[in-house]
Design an enzyme around this catalytic site. Structure first.
Site, PDB file in Angstrom:
ATOM      1  N   LYS A 159       0.857  -1.216  -0.003  1.00 26.46           N
ATOM      2  CA  LYS A 159      -0.024   0.002   0.173  1.00 26.46           C
ATOM      3  C   LYS A 159       0.885   1.316   0.065  1.00 26.46           C
ATOM      4  O   LYS A 159       0.689   2.054  -0.815  1.00 26.46           O
ATOM      5  CB  LYS A 159      -0.987   0.057   1.276  1.00 26.46           C
ATOM      6  N   ASN A 160       1.815   1.495   0.908  1.00 27.70           N
ATOM      7  CA  ASN A 160       2.598   2.604   1.056  1.00 27.70           C
ATOM      8  C   ASN A 160       3.452   2.813  -0.097  1.00 27.70           C
ATOM      9  O   ASN A 160       3.798   4.054  -0.237  1.00 27.70           O
ATOM     10  CB  ASN A 160       3.030   2.587   2.487  1.00 27.70           C
ATOM     11  N   ARG A 201      -0.567  14.872  13.846  1.00 28.13           N
ATOM     12  CA  ARG A 201       0.205  14.125  12.665  1.00 28.13           C
ATOM     13  C   ARG A 201       0.942  15.195  11.854  1.00 28.13           C
ATOM     14  O   ARG A 201       0.244  15.745  10.838  1.00 28.13           O
ATOM     15  CB  ARG A 201      -0.378  13.152  11.885  1.00 28.13           C
ATOM     16  N   ASP A 207       5.189  19.334   9.642  1.00 32.79           N
ATOM     17  CA  ASP A 207       6.212  20.533   9.509  1.00 32.79           C
ATOM     18  C   ASP A 207       7.491  20.223   8.635  1.00 32.79           C
ATOM     19  O   ASP A 207       8.292  20.871   8.073  1.00 32.79           O
ATOM     20  CB  ASP A 207       6.393  20.840  11.051  1.00 32.79           C
ATOM     21  N   ILE A 218       6.472   5.684  17.857  1.00 30.58           N
ATOM     22  CA  ILE A 218       6.371   6.651  16.705  1.00 30.58           C
ATOM     23  C   ILE A 218       5.027   7.648  16.888  1.00 30.58           C
ATOM     24  O   ILE A 218       5.319   8.853  16.800  1.00 30.58           O
ATOM     25  CB  ILE A 218       5.992   5.722  15.382  1.00 30.58           C
ATOM     26  N   ARG A 277      -9.074  -0.109   3.465  1.00 31.76           N
ATOM     27  CA  ARG A 277      -8.309   0.770   3.096  1.00 31.76           C
ATOM     28  C   ARG A 277      -6.804   0.243   2.732  1.00 31.76           C
ATOM     29  O   ARG A 277      -6.152   0.750   1.841  1.00 31.76           O
ATOM     30  CB  ARG A 277      -8.129   1.995   4.128  1.00 31.76           C
TER      31      ARG A 277
END
Ligand code: UD1
Length: 422
Positions: free
Chosen positions: A22-23, A122, A125, A328, A398
């Site tokens: 997916k990513n 999340r 920046d 994380i 998803r």
């Protein structure tokens, strides 16, 4: 809304083939925008996030053609808009890659703030810092991020936090910048290497992807017509490996890159799970009692945060008290309240979950609170006594291709039922 109904306590046995990552696909598709040409991508997963991303890209003028079930031809020649602002943008985190890709292609982009799973704040920046270092002006107004540059010029960028998204986004924008861009403290996830490989095959000059220093020498143009195959999904593979171990089954997980799975296989072996590795598959089976372990999620090659919720279910099967420390995201334990309805003995202390193994799980109505939490709910259902009903199935859609069918083929008693909206 659809629901999953699972009757638990069946051992998973057999073979399962893992889909494309997916990513990686969420980065490769936008990267094709930089091409302004045609390319063919193989092993594209058939999941909701990709369907949504395709709709967004179609709104920009991208043409997709399905060559077969997993192969996609992408034509970005007629892209005529740098504004990715459809309501779909809120539905996935990966939409943020349109910032880097459109900026690289048009030197401007207007993009809706990205959505995705809610694990607390999340921020983006580091993405913005990267774009600004390359010479872009970044304005945030009315929920949109507006990027403009007369030209993009290579720069040296040190990421304050190891961010997958920022690493890829800066890489996308830098591919067509003038001169050399260096990303230090870059993320090293396998899909970053996959996206870099795709871009390099198109004519980009990216060195060091997969290490913490990536060097990108900008090129004037890229070329099309190549075929790229997306790597297997490390997280889907890990989910099935954990499900196999949690049900004390015996499963051959095919189409994986064992190297990508090392942090998980090491933990599974520490727990007494048996592992056999082959070139592109891993067999998982359980013969002995499982023992407690402590896990901390970290950037790759550490234990992936996306496998943290599934791993919590496995630890419920181990003797003794295990811990998981989330390194994380600040708030990724929401799913634990759902598990408590099933009798799970887990308490959360800040960023640590303390998991008491051995208690019996019993089926209950629960809801997926995000994508990987959904996978954890499914594994909980697979080991629970009686019937588990999981709602919010769209989260699972998803990121998991045909999860129900894949589990059924492994012997799980799971079905999807459609319900009325609401
Ligand atoms: C990506 C993955 C997601 C995975 C995560 C961590 C995609 C589409 N999503 O998400 O599945 O869970 O990596 O492996 O690939 N951060 C900042 N500032 C930034 C960016 C990030 O402070 O500008 C922080 C985040 O809040 C988080 C940490 O850095 O604490 C890592 O986030 P990041 O690697 O950027 O995750 P995503 O790219 O959102």
């Amino acid at each position: 809304m659809d629901k999953l109904i699972i009757r638990g306590q069946k051992r998973l046995k057999g073979e399962v083939t893992i889909s494309g990552a997916k990513n990686a696909a969420l980065g490769v598709l936008p990267a094709a925008l930089l091409l302004g040409d045609v390319c063919t991508i193989e092993n594209v997963p058939d999941i909701l996030d990709i369907a949504i991303l395709k709709r967004i890209m179609e709104s920009l003028g991208v043409q997709f053609e399905n060559i077969d079930e997993t192969t996609l031809r992408i034509d970005t020649r007629k892209v005529n808009s740098y504004m990715a602002t459809t309501p779909d943008m809120h539905k996935l985190r990966g939409s943020y890659y349109l910032m880097g890709a459109l900026l690289g292609r048009f030197k401007r982009a207007v993009v809706t703030f990205p959505g995705g799973c809610n694990f607390g704040v999340r921020p983006i920046d580091q993405h913005i810092k990267g774009f600004e270092s390359l010479g872009a002006k970044v304005e945030i107004e009315h929920g949109y991020i507006k990027l403009t540059a007369s030209k993009l010029i290579g720069a040296s960028i040190y990421l304050d936090v190891v961010s997958v998204g920022a690493t890829v986004n800066i890489m996308l924008a830098a591919v067509r910048a003038e001169g050399l861009t260096t990303i230090e403290n870059a993320a090293k996830e396998p899909h970053i290497v996959d996206i870099a490989n795709f871009l390099n095959a198109m004519g980009a000059d990216i060195k060091g992807a997969g290490t913490d220093i990536i060097r990108i020498r900008g090129v004037k143009s890229l070329k099309g017509s190549l075929i790229h195959s997306i790597i297997p999904d490390q997280i889907e593979a890990g989910t099935f490996m954990i499900a196999a171990a949690a049900t004390k089954g015996d499963v051959l997980v095919k189409n994986v890159i064992p190297k990508h799975m090392e942090s998980l296989t090491a933990k599974l072996m520490e727990m007494n799970v048996k592992i056999e590795e082959f070139d592109e598959s891993i067999r998982i089976y359980v013969k002995d009692r499982l023992t407690k372990v402590n896990i901390k999620t970290l950037p790759y090659p550490g234990f992936p945060t996306d496998l943290q919720p599934p791993a919590a279910i496995l630890l419920l099967r181990a003797d003794g008290i295990s811990t998981i420390t989330e390194g994380i995201f600040e708030n990724r334990f929401q799913y634990i309240e759902e598990l408590k309805r099933m009798g799970a003995n887990i308490r959360v202390e800040g960023r640590m979950a303390v998991i008491e193994g051995g208690s019996k799980l019993t089926g209950a109505p629960i809801k997926a609170t995000d994508l990987r939490a959904g996978a954890a709910c499914v594994i909980a259902g697979l080991i629970a006594e009686g019937e588990t009903e999981i709602s919010n199935v769209h989260y699972i859609d998803r990121g998991y291709e045909n999860m129900v069918e894949k589990l059924r083929r492994l012997g799980a008693d799971i079905k999807r039922i459609s319900g009325s909206p609401g």
